[in-house]
Design a protein around this motif. Structure first.
Motif, short mmCIF file in Angstrom:
data_model
loop_
_atom_site.label_atom_id
_atom_site.label_comp_id
_atom_site.label_asym_id
_atom_site.label_seq_id
_atom_site.Cartn_x
_atom_site.Cartn_y
_atom_site.Cartn_z
N LEU A 10 0.83 -1.20 0.00
CA LEU A 10 0.00 0.00 0.00
C LEU A 10 0.87 1.25 0.00
N SER A 11 0.35 2.32 -0.52
CA SER A 11 1.11 3.58 -0.55
C SER A 11 0.85 4.37 0.73
N GLY A 12 1.68 5.38 0.96
CA GLY A 12 1.46 6.31 2.06
C GLY A 12 2.39 6.09 3.23
N THR A 13 2.10 6.78 4.31
CA THR A 13 2.85 6.59 5.55
C THR A 13 2.35 5.33 6.23
N ASP A 35 9.19 0.46 6.48
CA ASP A 35 8.04 1.29 6.84
C ASP A 35 8.09 1.73 8.29
N LEU A 36 8.61 0.85 9.15
CA LEU A 36 8.69 1.21 10.57
C LEU A 36 9.83 2.19 10.82
N VAL A 37 10.99 1.94 10.22
CA VAL A 37 12.16 2.79 10.46
C VAL A 37 11.88 4.23 10.04
N ALA A 38 11.11 4.40 8.98
CA ALA A 38 10.84 5.74 8.48
C ALA A 38 9.66 6.41 9.18
N ASN A 242 4.32 -3.55 -6.18
CA ASN A 242 3.78 -3.13 -7.46
C ASN A 242 3.95 -1.62 -7.59
N ASP A 243 4.58 -1.19 -8.66
CA ASP A 243 4.88 0.23 -8.83
C ASP A 243 3.63 1.10 -8.78
N VAL A 244 2.54 0.59 -9.35
CA VAL A 244 1.31 1.40 -9.41
C VAL A 244 0.65 1.46 -8.04
N PHE A 245 0.53 0.30 -7.38
CA PHE A 245 -0.10 0.30 -6.05
C PHE A 245 0.68 1.19 -5.09
N ARG A 246 1.99 1.23 -5.24
CA ARG A 246 2.82 2.07 -4.37
C ARG A 246 2.48 3.55 -4.49
N ALA A 247 1.85 3.89 -5.60
CA ALA A 247 1.63 5.31 -5.88
C ALA A 247 0.14 5.65 -5.96
N SER A 248 -0.72 4.73 -5.52
CA SER A 248 -2.15 4.94 -5.69
C SER A 248 -2.84 5.09 -4.34
N ASP A 249 -4.09 5.49 -4.38
CA ASP A 249 -4.91 5.62 -3.17
C ASP A 249 -4.92 4.30 -2.41
N PRO A 250 -4.37 4.27 -1.18
CA PRO A 250 -4.25 3.00 -0.46
C PRO A 250 -5.60 2.40 -0.09
N HIS A 251 -6.62 3.22 0.04
CA HIS A 251 -7.95 2.67 0.37
C HIS A 251 -8.50 1.87 -0.80
N ALA B 485 9.65 6.12 -2.09
CA ALA B 485 9.07 7.26 -1.37
C ALA B 485 7.67 6.85 -0.91
N PRO B 486 7.10 7.57 0.07
CA PRO B 486 5.77 7.17 0.54
C PRO B 486 4.73 7.18 -0.59
N ASP B 487 4.94 8.01 -1.60
CA ASP B 487 3.94 8.12 -2.65
C ASP B 487 4.33 7.41 -3.93
N GLY B 488 5.37 6.58 -3.87
CA GLY B 488 5.75 5.85 -5.07
C GLY B 488 7.25 5.83 -5.26
N LEU B 489 7.69 5.12 -6.29
CA LEU B 489 9.12 4.97 -6.52
C LEU B 489 9.72 6.19 -7.21
#
Lengths: 631, 631
Positions: A10-13, A35-38, A242-251, B485-489
């Motif tokens: 999922l994307s985001g914090t 994800d935890l370290v950051a 997945n590159d797209v999921f990393r950058a998309s609305d996590p919901h 990055a949080p919002d994508g690669l």
């Protein structure tokens, strides 16, 4: 079964990821160390936050390259591991993932690896932590589940087991049947990911192109059946890079993810029934010990009841002119809404005035806003869609008034479930027959039905859309293919019901460019089937509408590469008809000009058992629409 | 040498592709059949259009899978070929490309292939057409240039020769030295493409990821030297399938393409000098028979003269506050422009009021708008840049008034060529020393110089930017790497001069998302070098500016995985200092908060021979800037 998702999917914090997973309905998460370290939140607070959201933390993945190292490095690794066990106490998770060593300097000595993992498990035990050892597909020495299990068995410690990851096994063509040889209680964790078939370095493939079960090419039902057959009772957890999921609305992504697990569990339940039958024959080991959620059966005998096009008044006039030229008649008006019914043969188009409440995404341009799908049991179809997290649409979006159930597809298109068969089409009664005075009689053409609909998808939701149509409507997807439009590549994937009654082609810009989605590649269309394409084309031209102009160069090439008779080719040239051939039959098709930069129509004729869409001509069509726009 | 480009390398309609190639200065084009078939212009008109633009049509590529077929298929293929020869007469081109058969049903019989190609050549001769046979890397039976040449030699027809494609040879690790064994006059065509090293299926790699020479990982200078050594005198032609180029402004792409050939020719000329020397020793076969265009030598001893930041007044105040806290003093004002000189040690920052004429792309937010590069010979550097098609900037953009030459980088950043050395910095005289009253004295910090600049690139121009900085400034690129990055690669590629005096890090969103470019990954920054990072950080904090907050989780992990002394780690934690280590040395660095969503500063300390940029910490930095924004 318990359902879990890795934060890397999922994307985001970290906080955003947790909220999205909880909102979709997951039971737990796996946390990737990065994800935890950051995160600006200490582990204890992460635990509290997850608990408040109703999420367990099912796994922590803190580091790699633990085993198969020299003695000095082992001590450093154990020191680091102890720090992570402390952290896991704070985090409230009891399972640590350790991937097989992928370092070029890893030592290939099973006894050493087993002994070092034994020491790790021994160190983990006082913390109540279990270590799940996983073979990476690109591990330096250990790269199969059989090998990781051999080492774990050799290490022989109650706090050591294995983690199975479907990608790492299936991407290398591994046979999951052997998983049944592993005692279920030693399978500490199960990570699921699908992927499209790509001939690619495993690491790159894994890090960028994983997708959720059912979106790719792996058989995850069979895979998971073997894992459950072994006696595994832990979570089904999705670890999808997945590159797209990393950058998309996590919901959105989390809902898509949960849908994939619902489909998987349902498929397992159906197979499980067969397995339980075989159990009666003595194969008791195969019995799943878990409860699998079931869905209602997918729709049967699906076909198009209608397609709805919404347009503002000036555009609506263009749509009407094209429909009339194709032989459609305006046969009814909705009794209470600004919706017209147009039909020819078994093809029905509802033309509605653009309603800002529709919330469609096309900025008021003419657009396909709804698909009416005839199914044998609309209530069951709607119930299935709801369980698959398809957003239910309010009744006011019903273009008829027959209380049709509808859900929103990922691109916002409404999908209505309509009773099938001639008798079942009560919704047609919502339309008052046009009096002769207003009735627009189309030309007489042999159009028979709606063949398919082409929908351009938002870049972020292409895989989601494919799984949506597959699971909600019970369609089977074709392989993806790419078309070189003048402004860039377009990816296309078609889905169809088994009998071809319902076909949908999904398209997306490969680069996800806004500018490209505006170009000819980015439009929507309705394709009508017919028995005699020349008759349709000539009637349309007689009505004053020229087909999309196809270059002479195309027909010259057709002459060079096919044995079509010159007279047939000439008639095709006059009518802008394109041609494709497969082993099973032939395909003739032509297009209308683009309406309002967004919408066009196609007429197709299939002969023999041709089941494609003329993909070989798609680039020519896109260039022709582009040329038309430039003129 | 004649320079050519394949139409598939550029986006748009065929006409747009021709115009772009001509505008960049190419001599000719190769036409791919798909581009012609989809064009609404007959071949004769394409020929006339190209002629009017000053372009020759150097090659036509009409079809594949010609040879190694059964007799019936051969007759069909010959019929098709004759139609294409007719077409080529209209098109005015005399070379047809035929790729080795890649069909799974191709017959693996060299004698048959040779005989069939002989028949093709025989059919071509009356049309004055030459057939260039090329081994595809994924050809079914013929997949090396040695094999294609063996078959062409066996076919033995004056109208048959080979086409060499650098991708097909180098992607499989082929040795280009053997090309010298082929008689130059039998090499009918040369196609050049570079590519990044990717472990990927050859077909996918070839169709999506090719790039122009110098943008990837292949040694095209050596490759082409062998081809010229064989006696080839035809065009250098670029055939580059690239998803991004397909969707980008074709004029930009064509200029980028021509630049790559200029750099290649220049490199060949330099090596050619050595070769001519070896020729005196008797190796006459090695002598290139072509004229190679030369460029002035690349800049030597490059370093940063200054970096210019433009900001609107309210943002300028934030920039000044940060510079002051880092120890910079405001030491001068430009005599006639709203530009301030700030410096500390050998680091100089020019702060200018945003000038709409600058035309920069940051919507008025604070941004890096210019790099001042000290070089030994600025005039020579500017001349070289001009020959590399770098757009020359008007003098009014000179932040000083010393008539510095400047060019625009692909992202719009101005690059000024400044005379080097203490004596050469005449441009500093344009700044009147600040009187004590206005002079802002910074804190006393051991900052020494500008270490590097990080520039976020527009998605379409990442490869172009890399080649621009490499060729114009003589920098050497590192390998690309990716940061989550949080919002994508984010993809990152650094370039540096040999002595490290000039370092630039280019970043780009992997998905090219507008939304992502707005996020923390999409900012620009200036990194200052220092001798004592703790002193700088503590002075900055004493001045009231807190560094970017790094999570405690980071330092807990640092404790687990390094042997840094606890007191050092504690001091790092207090000052938000991050850490990296390589075989060659250590790297300590911290960041300032983000100014105006777009710009931040970094302070770095390198020990030993560390030459990296702390990439392992980049994701933590991006998440921290994101967390700061969310607060």
């Amino acid at each position: 079964m318990r359902r879990s998702i890795a934060t890397v999917s999922l994307s985001g914090t970290l906080e955003e990821k947790l909220r999205a997973a909880a909102a979709a309905g997951f039971d737990g998460v796996e946390i990737f160390e990065n994800d935890l370290v950051a995160a600006p939140v200490p582990p204890r607070e992460v635990r509290a936050m997850a608990a408040e959201l109703g999420l367990g933390i099912d796994l922590y993945q803190p580091f790699r390259d633990f085993e198969g190292v020299d003695d000095a490095q082992l001590e450093r690794n154990l020191r680091r591991a102890r720090a992570k066990f402390e952290l896991m106490l704070d985090l409230g998770t009891d399972t640590m993932l350790v991937c097989s060593n992928a370092s070029p300097v890893a030592l290939g000595d099973d006894a050493r690896a087993a002994e070092q993992l034994h020491r790790l498990a021994e160190a983990a035990a006082p913390y109540g932590v279990r270590v799940a050892y996983e073979a990476l597909a690109w591990g330096r020495h250990v790269d199969t589940y059989e090998h990781s299990w051999r080492i774990a068995a050799q290490a022989d410690h109650p706090s050591l087991g294995v983690c199975l990851d479907s990608f790492h096994i299936l991407s290398k063509g591994g046979d999951p049947a052997g998983i049944r040889e592993i005692p279920g209680e030693k399978i500490f964790f199960l990570q699921l990911a699908d992927a499209p078939y790509l001939a690619m370095d495993l690491l790159q493939w894994s890090r960028h192109y994983r997708c959720f079960p059912g979106q790719g090419g792996f058989d995850l039902t069979e895979f998971t059946r073997h894992v459950l057959g072994a006696g595994y009772t832990g979570p089904l957890s999705l670890e999808v890079f997945n590159d797209v999921f990393r950058a998309s609305d996590p919901h959105r992504t989390a809902a898509d993810a949960l849908r994939s697990l619902s489909v998987l569990e349902d498929a397992l339940g159906r197979e499980g029934a067969a397995e339980r039958a075989s159990e009666d024959l003595g194969d008791s080991h195969a019995r799943p010990r878990v409860t699998l959620t079931r869905l209602p059966d997918p729709p049967e005998g699906a076909g198009y009841a209608f397609v709805e096009v919404a347009a503002q008044e000036e555009d609506a006039e263009s749509v009407r002119a094209v429909l009339a030229a194709l032989g459609f008649a305006h046969t009814g008006d909705h009794r209470s809404k600004p919706v017209q019914l147009w039909n020819r043969g078994n093809a029905r188009v509802l033309l509605s005035s653009t309603d800002p409440r529709l919330g469609h995404t096309w900025g008021g341009a003419a657009a396909i806003t709804a698909l009416g799908v005839e199914v044998a049991d609309p209530d069951r179809a709607a119930q299935r869609a709801g369980l698959l997290l398809a957003p239910t649409l309010p009744r006011r979006r019903d273009p008829a008034e027959s209380r049709l159930n509808a859900v929103a597809a990922p691109d916002g298109t409404a999908v209505f479930f309509c009773p099938g068969g001639h008798d079942g089409r009560e919704w047609l009664n919502d339309f008052a027959a046009e009096t002769a005075r207003h009735r627009h009689e189309g030309t007489d053409t042999p159009l028979t039905s709606i063949d398919h609909v082409g929908l351009f998808q938002p870049f972020d939701h292409f895989d989601e859309a494919s799984l949506f149509y597959r699971s909600v409507l019970g369609l089977t997807p074709d392989a993806s293919l790419e078309v070189a439009a003048p402004d860039g590549l377009v990816r296309s994937r078609a889905l169809a019901s088994d009998d071809g009654g319902l076909r949908i082609a999904l398209n997306v810009s490969v680069l996800g460019r806004g500018t490209q989605a505006d170009a000819a590649g980015g439009a929507q269309h309705i394709a009508f089937a017919c028995d005699d394409i020349f008759a349709v084309a000539e009637a349309m031209r007689a009505d004053g509408l020229a087909p999309l102009a196809i270059p002479d160069n195309y027909y010259d090439d057709l002459a060079a590469r096919t044995d079509l008779a010159p007279a047939v080719r000439e008639r095709m040239r006059e009518n802008g008809i394109l041609y494709d051939r497969a082993d099973t039959g032939e395909f003739f098709h032509f297009y209308t000009p683009m309406l309002d930069d967004r919408l066009f129509f196609e007429v197709v004729q299939r002969t023999g058992g041709y089941t494609g869409y003329g993909a070989a001509n798609a680039a020519v069509r896109m260039a022709a629409h582009r040329a038309e726009r430039d003129r």
